[in-house]
Design a protein around this motif. Structure first.
Motif, PDB file in Angstrom:
ATOM      1  N   ASN A 189       9.051  -3.294  -5.681  1.00  0.00           N
ATOM      2  CA  ASN A 189       8.161  -3.764  -4.615  1.00  0.00           C
ATOM      3  C   ASN A 189       8.220  -2.850  -3.397  1.00  0.00           C
ATOM      4  OD1 ASN A 189       6.438  -5.932  -3.392  1.00  0.00           O
ATOM      5  ND2 ASN A 189       8.172  -6.036  -1.988  1.00  0.00           N
ATOM      6  N   VAL A 190       9.419  -2.380  -3.040  1.00  0.00           N
ATOM      7  CA  VAL A 190       9.567  -1.497  -1.884  1.00  0.00           C
ATOM      8  C   VAL A 190       8.787  -0.197  -2.105  1.00  0.00           C
ATOM      9  CG1 VAL A 190      11.221  -0.015  -0.670  1.00  0.00           C
ATOM     10  CG2 VAL A 190      11.728  -2.433  -1.022  1.00  0.00           C
ATOM     11  N   ILE A 191       8.902   0.373  -3.300  1.00  0.00           N
ATOM     12  CA  ILE A 191       8.186   1.616  -3.603  1.00  0.00           C
ATOM     13  C   ILE A 191       6.680   1.391  -3.527  1.00  0.00           C
ATOM     14  CG2 ILE A 191       7.717   3.321  -5.404  1.00  0.00           C
ATOM     15  CD1 ILE A 191      10.628   2.889  -6.342  1.00  0.00           C
ATOM     16  N   MET A 192       6.218   0.286  -4.121  1.00  0.00           N
ATOM     17  CA  MET A 192       4.778  -0.002  -4.105  1.00  0.00           C
ATOM     18  C   MET A 192       4.277  -0.249  -2.685  1.00  0.00           C
ATOM     19  SD  MET A 192       4.424  -2.428  -7.494  1.00  0.00           S
ATOM     20  CE  MET A 192       2.677  -2.693  -7.228  1.00  0.00           C
ATOM     21  N   GLU A 193       5.068  -0.988  -1.892  1.00  0.00           N
ATOM     22  CA  GLU A 193       4.677  -1.256  -0.509  1.00  0.00           C
ATOM     23  C   GLU A 193       4.650   0.020   0.316  1.00  0.00           C
ATOM     24  OE1 GLU A 193       4.140  -4.411   1.577  1.00  0.00           O
ATOM     25  OE2 GLU A 193       3.249  -4.590  -0.393  1.00  0.00           O
ATOM     26  N   PHE A 194       5.600   0.902   0.082  1.00  0.00           N
ATOM     27  CA  PHE A 194       5.666   2.154   0.822  1.00  0.00           C
ATOM     28  C   PHE A 194       4.391   2.967   0.600  1.00  0.00           C
ATOM     29  CE2 PHE A 194       7.236   6.545   1.494  1.00  0.00           C
ATOM     30  CZ  PHE A 194       7.736   6.396   2.774  1.00  0.00           C
ATOM     31  N   PHE A 195       3.951   3.048  -0.653  1.00  0.00           N
ATOM     32  CA  PHE A 195       2.720   3.782  -0.953  1.00  0.00           C
ATOM     33  C   PHE A 195       1.497   3.036  -0.430  1.00  0.00           C
ATOM     34  CE2 PHE A 195       5.440   6.160  -3.729  1.00  0.00           C
ATOM     35  CZ  PHE A 195       4.820   7.397  -3.863  1.00  0.00           C
ATOM     36  N   SER A 196       1.512   1.713  -0.548  1.00  0.00           N
ATOM     37  CA  SER A 196       0.355   0.927  -0.126  1.00  0.00           C
ATOM     38  C   SER A 196       0.187   0.957   1.390  1.00  0.00           C
ATOM     39  CB  SER A 196       0.524  -0.511  -0.609  1.00  0.00           C
ATOM     40  OG  SER A 196      -0.471  -1.346  -0.071  1.00  0.00           O
ATOM     41  N   ARG A 197       1.263   0.766   2.120  1.00  0.00           N
ATOM     42  CA  ARG A 197       1.180   0.692   3.582  1.00  0.00           C
ATOM     43  C   ARG A 197       0.930   2.057   4.220  1.00  0.00           C
ATOM     44  NH1 ARG A 197       0.677  -4.771   4.779  1.00  0.00           N
ATOM     45  NH2 ARG A 197       1.903  -5.907   3.237  1.00  0.00           N
ATOM     46  N   GLY A 198       1.292   3.122   3.517  1.00  0.00           N
ATOM     47  CA  GLY A 198       1.163   4.445   4.112  1.00  0.00           C
ATOM     48  C   GLY A 198      -0.014   5.257   3.624  1.00  0.00           C
ATOM     49  N   ASN A 199      -0.850   4.685   2.728  1.00  0.00           N
ATOM     50  CA  ASN A 199      -1.935   5.396   2.040  1.00  0.00           C
ATOM     51  C   ASN A 199      -1.317   6.245   0.938  1.00  0.00           C
ATOM     52  OD1 ASN A 199      -3.869   7.325   1.164  1.00  0.00           O
ATOM     53  ND2 ASN A 199      -5.010   7.128   3.070  1.00  0.00           N
ATOM     54  N   ALA A 200      -1.537   5.845  -0.312  1.00  0.00           N
ATOM     55  CA  ALA A 200      -0.868   6.465  -1.462  1.00  0.00           C
ATOM     56  C   ALA A 200      -1.069   7.979  -1.495  1.00  0.00           C
ATOM     57  CB  ALA A 200      -1.373   5.829  -2.757  1.00  0.00           C
ATOM     58  N   PHE A 201      -2.278   8.459  -1.182  1.00  0.00           N
ATOM     59  CA  PHE A 201      -2.543   9.898  -1.207  1.00  0.00           C
ATOM     60  C   PHE A 201      -1.690  10.629  -0.166  1.00  0.00           C
ATOM     61  CE2 PHE A 201      -6.636   8.349  -2.969  1.00  0.00           C
ATOM     62  CZ  PHE A 201      -6.631   9.060  -4.155  1.00  0.00           C
ATOM     63  N   ILE A 202      -1.614  10.050   1.033  1.00  0.00           N
ATOM     64  CA  ILE A 202      -0.850  10.699   2.096  1.00  0.00           C
ATOM     65  C   ILE A 202       0.635  10.704   1.761  1.00  0.00           C
ATOM     66  CG2 ILE A 202      -0.204  10.562   4.533  1.00  0.00           C
ATOM     67  CD1 ILE A 202      -2.947   9.379   5.100  1.00  0.00           C
ATOM     68  N   ILE A 203       1.136   9.608   1.220  1.00  0.00           N
ATOM     69  CA  ILE A 203       2.553   9.549   0.855  1.00  0.00           C
ATOM     70  C   ILE A 203       2.877  10.564  -0.236  1.00  0.00           C
ATOM     71  CG2 ILE A 203       4.374   8.098  -0.113  1.00  0.00           C
ATOM     72  CD1 ILE A 203       3.603   7.443   2.785  1.00  0.00           C
ATOM     73  N   LEU A 204       1.986  10.708  -1.206  1.00  0.00           N
ATOM     74  CA  LEU A 204       2.205  11.714  -2.248  1.00  0.00           C
ATOM     75  C   LEU A 204       2.268  13.115  -1.648  1.00  0.00           C
ATOM     76  CD1 LEU A 204      -0.063  10.398  -5.161  1.00  0.00           C
ATOM     77  CD2 LEU A 204       2.438  10.640  -5.189  1.00  0.00           C
ATOM     78  N   PHE A 205       1.385  13.416  -0.714  1.00  0.00           N
ATOM     79  CA  PHE A 205       1.449  14.711  -0.045  1.00  0.00           C
ATOM     80  C   PHE A 205       2.726  14.829   0.793  1.00  0.00           C
ATOM     81  CE2 PHE A 205      -3.036  15.497  -1.053  1.00  0.00           C
ATOM     82  CZ  PHE A 205      -3.008  16.869  -1.272  1.00  0.00           C
TER      83      PHE A 205
END
Length: 461
Positions: free
Chosen positions: A262-278
């Protein structure tokens, strides 16, 4: 074409004076938040039932009681101070504080980008990612302390990074940065994660006198833990430093696994998944310097904290997310400059996605059902004055009525003529009560969409 455009804009920005560019960044942040401010509906629960009541205590001059409350004091103090100076309502004062902090946080992010990359284009990209974050925008128009927390975190880290980069006297920057992060801890204790990460780097940055530096770090930490063991019911431990999550909570292995996912999913969701990947891409390619080590430590510590929390609010992800945004901007700029056209297109879509997601939250009209709760509460206040006992299934309605909240589950027949009843029939429990009231021939004194308001009117009056 994308790389040429980016490099051309960056060259033009290098000729703009730093002060003027900071003014442009601040103005851009102000305008970015304005649509969401206009479309605000009602106060958050934390604002209504934690920060405003605490600010009311400070405003009354009862500082001892204010500091003994479980809420950290700085945000309520700021709210009370703005109200004292301006005459604004406590809710509006909290929103003003958040708005100003949002603008200052954007300028802080720009300064972080400048000191890290010596590149204003990257710095502005990092600002764009921050001010278009949906969660951050949503919190910054409300009576919430997230914007002040992020502002302190970014400026505190900037001052420490500035000290590391400085050729001459460094200690002034380190002291100011530490004070700023400690101020952030008076908004939310998670600001200490950033300070602890810098201290860990300081402890291990060279072998000489390492044990002395480690002792200087561990002694105050141990002292705090000893105080917690002796008296875990102190207000600060009950609300802000909940060590019980880590030492006495009984989380099963499955709880930890589910929370990790859940923490990993929330981190990507709250931060914009594309931006977090970059951001992660940037972390991989970035120089292994102090900032790199600090980001790794901060992300690791937040990951452990949020896992143990199990049900952490999305707002708690903003601090680590904001700290990876400079790396995301660096990675996007690097992609524009070096990558093939398909990857450049992905980088371009990432920037566009930030703007689109911001627009979705910023231009969404206020929720009319929530506005009805506010209107109903203010109508009760105007009709009967404050301190009324109000039976309701909408607690924030009672906040706007400045009354005493009584849950609908406590309703008794005698309450029909002795207390105000304000029920939202969108909820099933209120529908049953409304049918019972109507069966007695009583109609609402006022209707606000699905909310029925019955004033305390004795029979025959």
């Amino acid at each position: 074409m994308l790389s040429q455009t980016f490099m051309s804009l960056n060259r033009k920005m290098e000729n703009i004076p730093s002060g003027k560019l900071m003014l442009i960044v601040g103005t851009g942040a102000f305008l970015a938040l304005l649509p969401a401010w206009i479309n605000y509906d009602i106060i958050s629960r934390d604002g209504a039932f934690q920060y405003v009541p605490a600010a009311k205590v400070f405003l009354s001059g009862n500082f001892r009681e204010g500091f003994l409350r479980p809420e950290l004091p700085l945000f309520p103090l700021i709210i009370a101070g703005i109200t004292k100076l301006t005459g604004f309502s406590l809710e509006f004062s909290g929103r003003v504080a958040s708005y100003l902090a949002f603008v200052l946080a954007a300028i802080g992010m720009f300064k972080v980008g400048e000191v890290l990359f010596k590149n204003r284009g990257i710095a502005l990209l990092a600002v764009l990612f921050l001010i278009t974050n949906r969660e951050f925008v949503d919190c910054s128009v409300d009576c919430l302390k997230e914007a002040l927390l992020i502002c302190c975190i970014l400026w505190g880290n900037y001052l420490i990074l500035k000290g590391i980069a400085a050729a001459g006297e460094k200690h002034t920057y380190y002291i100011l940065g530490t004070i700023t992060l400690l101020a952030g801890a008076l908004f939310r204790s998670t600001a200490l994660v950033f300070l602890c990460a810098w201290i860990i780097i300081w402890v291990f940055y060279k072998k000489e006198e390492r044990f002395i530096r480690a002792a200087l770090f561990l002694i105050p930490v141990t002292l705090v833990l000893v105080i917690w063991v002796i008296n875990p019911d102190l207000p600060i431990f009950r609300k802000s430093f909940q060590f019980g999550y880590f030492f006495i909570s009984s989380h099963s292995a499955m709880d930890i696994f589910k929370s990790s996912v859940n923490v990993i999913m929330e981190f990507f969701s709250r931060g914009n998944a594309f931006i977090i990947l970059f951001g992660l891409f940037g972390l991989y390619h970035y120089t292994r310097d102090y900032y790199y080590m600090h980001v790794c430590l901060v992300l690791g510590m937040f990951f452990l904290i949020l896992i143990m929390w199990l049900f952490a609010s999305g707002r708690y992800f903003l601090a680590p997310i904001s700290w990876i945004y400079p790396l995301a901007a660096y990675a996007v700029a690097r992609t524009f400059r070096l990558a093939s056209n398909p990857l450049k297109a992905i980088a371009f879509l990432t920037v566009v996605s930030a703007i689109v997601l911001w627009a979705d939250v910023a231009f969404t009209p206020p929720d009319q059902d929530k506005l009805a709760r506010k209107d109903a509460g203010e109508w009760i206040l105007a009709s009967l004055g404050q301190d009324q006992e109000i039976i309701s299934n909408r607690d924030r309605l009672v906040f706007y009525a400045q009354g005493s909240y009584i849950p609908l589950s406590d309703f008794q027949e005698t309450d029909l003529f002795s207390r105000v009843i304000a029920i939202d029939t969108m909820l099933e429990d209120a529908k049953l009560l409304q049918e019972k009231i109507r069966s007695r021939g009583i109609i609402p004194d006022k209707q606000f969409r699905s909310i029925s308001v019955y004033l305390a009117t004795p029979p025959g009056s």
